[in-house]
Design an enzyme around this catalytic site. Structure first.
Site, PDB file in Angstrom:
ATOM      1  N   LYS A 170      -7.926  -0.593  -9.664  1.00 58.36           N
ATOM      2  CA  LYS A 170      -8.579  -1.278  -8.545  1.00 58.36           C
ATOM      3  C   LYS A 170      -9.804  -0.502  -8.077  1.00 58.36           C
ATOM      4  CE  LYS A 170      -7.571  -2.959  -3.855  1.00 58.36           C
ATOM      5  NZ  LYS A 170      -8.089  -1.985  -2.891  1.00 58.36           N
TER       6      LYS A 170
ATOM      7  N   THR B 254      -5.733   2.856  -7.240  1.00 62.06           N
ATOM      8  CA  THR B 254      -7.019   2.729  -6.567  1.00 62.06           C
ATOM      9  C   THR B 254      -7.977   3.810  -7.042  1.00 62.06           C
ATOM     10  OG1 THR B 254      -5.930   1.720  -4.696  1.00 62.06           O
ATOM     11  CG2 THR B 254      -8.146   2.616  -4.307  1.00 62.06           C
TER      12      THR B 254
ATOM     13  N   SER C  32       0.838  -1.206   0.000  1.00 64.66           N
ATOM     14  CA  SER C  32       0.000   0.000   0.000  1.00 64.66           C
ATOM     15  C   SER C  32       0.871   1.254   0.000  1.00 64.66           C
ATOM     16  CB  SER C  32      -0.891   0.011   1.250  1.00 64.66           C
ATOM     17  OG  SER C  32      -1.477   1.293   1.430  1.00 64.66           O
TER      18      SER C  32
ATOM     19  N   TYR D 296      -1.964   5.491  -4.669  1.00 63.94           N
ATOM     20  CA  TYR D 296      -2.984   6.525  -4.560  1.00 63.94           C
ATOM     21  C   TYR D 296      -2.475   7.712  -5.363  1.00 63.94           C
ATOM     22  CZ  TYR D 296      -5.981   4.416  -0.949  1.00 63.94           C
ATOM     23  OH  TYR D 296      -6.884   3.619  -0.267  1.00 63.94           O
TER      24      TYR D 296
ATOM     25  N   HIS E 175     -13.321  -2.132  -2.179  1.00 64.49           N
ATOM     26  CA  HIS E 175     -12.505  -1.766  -1.022  1.00 64.49           C
ATOM     27  C   HIS E 175     -12.971  -2.538   0.222  1.00 64.49           C
ATOM     28  CE1 HIS E 175      -9.544   1.720  -0.604  1.00 64.49           C
ATOM     29  NE2 HIS E 175      -9.549   1.269   0.633  1.00 64.49           N
TER      30      HIS E 175
HETATM   31  C1  FNR Z   1      -7.739  -1.759   2.749  1.00 71.03           C
HETATM   32  N1  FNR Z   1      -7.826  -1.601   1.382  1.00 71.03           N
HETATM   33  C2  FNR Z   1      -6.947  -0.737   0.754  1.00 71.03           C
HETATM   34  N2  FNR Z   1      -6.982  -0.616  -0.595  1.00 71.03           N
HETATM   35  C3  FNR Z   1      -6.115   0.192  -1.231  1.00 71.03           C
HETATM   36  O1  FNR Z   1      -6.162   0.284  -2.448  1.00 71.03           O
HETATM   37  N3  FNR Z   1      -5.176   0.897  -0.523  1.00 71.03           N
HETATM   38  C4  FNR Z   1      -5.078   0.815   0.830  1.00 71.03           C
HETATM   39  O2  FNR Z   1      -4.218   1.441   1.444  1.00 71.03           O
HETATM   40  C5  FNR Z   1      -6.015  -0.005   1.510  1.00 71.03           C
HETATM   41  N4  FNR Z   1      -5.999  -0.085   2.861  1.00 71.03           N
HETATM   42  C6  FNR Z   1      -6.830  -0.977   3.488  1.00 71.03           C
HETATM   43  C7  FNR Z   1      -6.726  -1.139   4.863  1.00 71.03           C
HETATM   44  C8  FNR Z   1      -7.497  -2.097   5.500  1.00 71.03           C
HETATM   45  C9  FNR Z   1      -7.365  -2.277   6.970  1.00 71.03           C
HETATM   46  C10 FNR Z   1      -8.399  -2.889   4.756  1.00 71.03           C
HETATM   47  C11 FNR Z   1      -9.236  -3.955   5.416  1.00 71.03           C
HETATM   48  C12 FNR Z   1      -8.526  -2.708   3.412  1.00 71.03           C
HETATM   49  C13 FNR Z   1      -8.762  -2.460   0.587  1.00 71.03           C
HETATM   50  C14 FNR Z   1      -8.115  -3.815   0.281  1.00 71.03           C
HETATM   51  O3  FNR Z   1      -7.050  -3.659  -0.626  1.00 71.03           O
HETATM   52  C15 FNR Z   1      -9.125  -4.799  -0.352  1.00 71.03           C
HETATM   53  O4  FNR Z   1      -9.776  -4.207  -1.437  1.00 71.03           O
HETATM   54  C16 FNR Z   1     -10.178  -5.344   0.623  1.00 71.03           C
HETATM   55  O5  FNR Z   1      -9.668  -5.422   1.943  1.00 71.03           O
HETATM   56  C17 FNR Z   1     -10.641  -6.715   0.159  1.00 71.03           C
HETATM   57  O6  FNR Z   1     -11.671  -7.188   0.942  1.00 71.03           O
HETATM   58  P1  FNR Z   1     -11.496  -8.253   2.159  1.00 71.03           P
HETATM   59  O7  FNR Z   1     -10.671  -9.431   1.676  1.00 71.03           O
HETATM   60  O8  FNR Z   1     -10.835  -7.510   3.282  1.00 71.03           O
HETATM   61  O9  FNR Z   1     -12.897  -8.633   2.452  1.00 71.03           O
HETATM   62  C1  LAC Z   2      -8.606   2.108   4.219  1.00 74.17           C
HETATM   63  C2  LAC Z   2      -7.763   3.031   3.386  1.00 74.17           C
HETATM   64  C3  LAC Z   2      -6.574   3.560   4.014  1.00 74.17           C
HETATM   65  O1  LAC Z   2      -9.412   1.387   3.632  1.00 74.17           O
HETATM   66  O2  LAC Z   2      -7.559   2.567   2.110  1.00 74.17           O
HETATM   67  O3  LAC Z   2      -8.538   2.146   5.459  1.00 74.17           O
END
Ligand code: FNR
Ligand code: LAC
Length: 358
Positions: A233, A156, A107, A130, A257
């Protein structure tokens, strides 16, 4: 408690061991959590029409993605702030990824720099980007990722503003001053604290740093400044997917997400067939959101995904056991996937076809 036997048991263990505020941040969703639940329900609603007498004695779980052979069709989703789950943070996660042949996606908002992650990696890594208001800073991130060997960029698209994270508001979620968003060091965005009144700043933080006015032109720009494949994404529509491919994207990650952005967004598995049609073989399609069982991976592949991304469960493994915890959790999911393939009558991933879905 005995060692967890599945991903849901890891979540339970994490709930018992993590500070509540952090468990809520990692596990939480936007607003009423409808989308987060629907992501799961979409998997649960599908039934498998397995084949028999299909010689599944010798199974091959590998796939090829952008010319790179992967041990199995699973990637660790990009997730921010992993130091809140474990002191070794992204270093532990990327090492576990390497040990289990799992693609790692770093990330932008990691608590370890992309350079340190790459240095600890023993397998392929992608970088999640990002797009910042400051485009020269954004471009510098891309150059840094290219310089240390990231093999693709995942931009994203579902976060023009932050979703309504009510638990985080209530908990006054923040990261302590000692924890830094290392890739953003030297910008005003390397910390994520409370405001002077002691209130949550998440939405304001994202609005100040990320650009909500992005258009397809910005995707064209991104594709033009990098030699790496760009995976978009957060797409849930075939027309958006088609447009992304026209702008030069190499693929799509069907994602909402994890239900953390638009609540009431369509479940990703339900959106997948339309996106696959929109891409029309011109790139790779991945999906995430609610993957928790080996059979979920089979269902996603049967509907046209090349691979899946795994989010929150990785955090549960990290929080409860660091590198070993993540490796063990991924090992469990891999065993489940292998068993599911065998029971579906598929000796390899390319035998997973649409007709397996009832
Ligand atoms: C995320 N996700 C996410 N996506 C992204 O593009 N950049 C990021 O920094 C983050 N940060 C992030 C933090 C946390 C704590 C979570 C749970 C999720 C989204 C992540 O990449 C993904 O799309 C989802 O978490 C997929 O779903 P599941 O497997 O958690 O149900
Ligand atoms: C999140 C961000 C940081 O889902 O992508 O917490």
């Amino acid at each position: 408690m005995d060692l967890p036997l599945n991903l849901a048991e890891y979540e339970e263990l994490a709930r018992q061991t993590m500070p509540r505020t952090h468990f809520d941040y990692f596990g939480g969703a936007a607003a009423d959590g409808i989308t987060a639940r629907e992501n799961r329900r979409a998997f649960e609603d599908l039934a498998l029409r397995y084949r028999v007498f299909a010689d599944v004695g010798d199974r091959d779980l590998s796939i090829t993605l952008f010319g790179r052979k992967l041990d199995w069709p699973v990637a660790i989703a990009p997730m921010a702030f992993q130091q809140l789950a474990h002191p070794q943070a992204e270093i532990a996660t990327v090492k576990a990824a390497g040990r289990t042949g799992t693609l790692f996606v770093a990330s932008t908002m990691a608590t370890t720099s992309l350079e340190d992650i790459a240095a600890a990696a023993t397998g392929p890594c992608w970088f999640q980007l990002y797009v910042y208001r400051d485009r020269s800073f954004t471009k510098a991130l891309v150059e840094r990722a290219e310089a240390v060997g990231y093999e693709a960029l995942m931009v994203t698209a579902d976060t023009p503003v932050l979703g309504r994270r009510e638990q985080d508001m209530r908990n006054r979620f923040h990261i302590p001053p000692g924890v830094r968003i290392k890739n953003l060091e030297g910008t005003p965005f390397a910390s994520f604290g409370l405001d002077d009144g002691g209130e949550y700043t998440g939405a304001r933080y994202m609005l100040a740093s990320l650009d909500p006015s992005l258009t397809w032109k910005d995707l064209e720009w991104l594709c033009s400044i990098t030699r790496l494949p760009v995976i978009v994404k957060g797409v849930v529509r075939g027309d958006d997917a088609e447009q992304a491919m026209k702008c030069g994207a190499g693929g799509i990650a069907v994602s909402n997400h994890g239900g953390r952005q638009l609540d009431s967004a369509i479940a990703t598995l339900r959106a997948l067939p339309d996106v696959v049609q929109g891409v029309a073989g011109r790139g790779e399609v991945l999906v995430d959101g609610g993957v928790r069982r080996g059979t979920d991976i089979v269902k996603a592949l049967a509907l046209g995904a090349k691979a899946v991304l795994l989010g929150r469960p990785v955090i549960w493994g990290l929080a409860t056991g660091g590198e070993d915890g993540v490796a063990r959790l991924l090992g469990l999911l891999r065993e489940e996937f292998d068993t599911a393939l065998a029971l579906c009558g598929c000796k390899s991933v390319d035998r997973v076809t649409r007709d397996l879905i009832a």
